[in-house]
Enzyme design. Structure first.
Site, PDB file in Angstrom:
ATOM      1  N   LYS A 189       0.733  -1.353  -0.040  1.00 18.62           N
ATOM      2  CA  LYS A 189       0.128   0.148  -0.481  1.00 18.62           C
ATOM      3  C   LYS A 189       0.997   1.195   0.315  1.00 18.62           C
ATOM      4  CE  LYS A 189      -4.022   2.223   1.022  1.00 18.62           C
ATOM      5  NZ  LYS A 189      -3.448   3.052   1.713  1.00 18.62           N
ATOM      6  N   SER A 260      -6.322  11.682  -0.855  1.00 20.81           N
ATOM      7  CA  SER A 260      -6.919  11.663   0.333  1.00 20.81           C
ATOM      8  C   SER A 260      -4.987  12.591   1.140  1.00 20.81           C
ATOM      9  CB  SER A 260      -5.868  10.892   1.597  1.00 20.81           C
ATOM     10  OG  SER A 260      -4.592  10.339   1.444  1.00 20.81           O
TER      11      SER A 260
HETATM   12  O1  KPL Z   1      -5.250   5.410  -0.013  1.00 23.50           O
HETATM   13  C1  KPL Z   1      -5.359   6.545  -1.250  1.00 23.50           C
HETATM   14  C2  KPL Z   1      -4.802   7.769  -0.938  1.00 23.50           C
HETATM   15  O2  KPL Z   1      -6.344   8.760  -1.092  1.00 23.50           O
HETATM   16  O3  KPL Z   1      -4.179   8.136  -0.165  1.00 23.50           O
HETATM   17  C3  KPL Z   1      -5.821   5.952  -2.040  1.00 23.50           C
HETATM   18  C4  KPL Z   1      -4.994   4.179  -2.559  1.00 23.50           C
HETATM   19  C5  KPL Z   1      -4.696   6.960  -3.438  1.00 23.50           C
HETATM   20  C6  KPL Z   1      -7.228   5.940  -2.913  1.00 23.50           C
HETATM   21  O4  KPL Z   1      -7.480   7.254  -3.420  1.00 23.50           O
END
Ligand code: KPL
Length: 310
Positions: A189, A260
């Site tokens: 991730k 985010s």
């Molecule tokens: O985890 C995410 C985030 O926005 O922090 C993603 C994988 C980019 C999905 O929006």
């Protein structure tokens, strides 16, 4: 995320045996008196999900109000706030307390495991989407999944320990599954966040547009190659990682979303980019590798984020 989890845990406890035995099954630990005063005007978490709104009367406290001993702590902060937040409640933790880290990235988790090795640490990695409409009014916008695993108990955390933890959590409503390689999942991730989040700010676009804007798509492809090369130096990271393929899958699934980090920049809030691309540079340095594309992304990002704050 803190409001969403507190509300879901409270609802889960009410439906289970636990709720009948415990007066207050979930307590939201607030930062300070000002946050408590705002809370008192509302009296609960207003949870919006699937078009319905429910006022969930979870308990609240601040550390100054001695909330009592903590058996289970779900730490829902940004990555950079996790260690200070945990240290601030450490004196309240029961000797056998279970601490669940909900942060993005992997740096905060590694730092906490190093600084507090005696704690029973778990990680919750989630793809649920949530945002605040206003104080304590949370929208559960995207129903995703959550994976839970032990950070320092090894891959073989006892079966009864797993199931008691899963029973105490809203495993059905939050779609939680046990993952015996949570560290591998966090690394994966992390790589995805390094590829997507800063680029969405640089191109000021929705996630899906990183695939359709030609300049962004070319930059994404090259950056994924560089991330892949750095990840090869990390023993705990699943190999081969196929960063670009994973990133494309995530972008397709979240095409309409704003990352985010882009939401943080638009709202002039601190971002977690130092824990994504910043940490990637640190890992490259440790492995004596260069990461020119990542460094260039970081410096464009920092310039944009600075302008947004000014
Ligand atoms: O985890 C995410 C985030 O926005 O922090 C993603 C994988 C980019 C999905 O929006």
């Amino acid at each position: 995320m803190g409001c969403l989890w507190a509300a879901r845990i409270w609802q889960h406890a009410q439906r289970s045996e636990l709720g009948k035995r415990i007066a207050q099954p979930a307590t939201l630990l607030l930062r300070d008196e000002a946050a408590l005063a705002r809370w008192q005007r509302i009296g609960g978490v207003l949870l919006e999900s699937d078009g319905a709104e429910t006022l969930v009367p979870v308990g609240t406290s601040t550390i100054a109000h001695s909330p009592g001993q903590i058996d289970k702590l779900l730490l829902c902060t940004k990555a950079q706030d996790a260690l200070p937040a945990l240290l601030s409640v450490a004196p309240l933790l029961h000797a056998d307390a279970q601490v669940l880290l909900v942060q993005n990235g992997i740096k905060a988790q590694r730092t906490i495991a190093e600084c507090l090795p005696a704690l029973a640490l778990y990680c919750l990695s989630t793809s649920h989407g949530a945002y605040l409409r206003s104080d304590y009014s949370v929208v559960h916008a995207g129903h995703g999944q959550a994976h839970l695993g032990s950070l320092n108990g090894g891959k073989l955390a006892a079966i009864d320990e797993r199931s008691s933890l899963l029973d105490s959590l809203p495993s059905a409503s939050m779609n939680i599954q046990w993952d015996s390689d949570i560290t591998g999942r966090l690394w994966t991730k992390f790589a995805v966040n390094c590829a997507i989040n800063a680029l969405t700010v640089i191109h000021d676009c929705r996630n899906g547009e990183l695939l359709t804007l030609p300049v962004a798509a070319a930059q994404l492809r090259d950056l994924c190659g560089e991330i892949e090369r750095i990840m090869l130096t990390v023993a705990q990271c699943p190999q081969p990682l196929n960063v670009l393929a994973r990133v494309e899958t995530v972008l397709a699934a979240t095409a309409q979303n704003y990352s985010s980090t882009l939401q943080d920049v638009h709202n002039a809030r601190p971002t977690e980019i130092a824990y994504f691309n910043g940490y990637l540079s640190e890992l490259a340095r440790l492995a004596n590798r260069d990461c020119p594309l990542n460094d260039a992304v970081l410096s464009s990002f920092n310039a944009i984020a600075q302008r947004a704050r000014d």
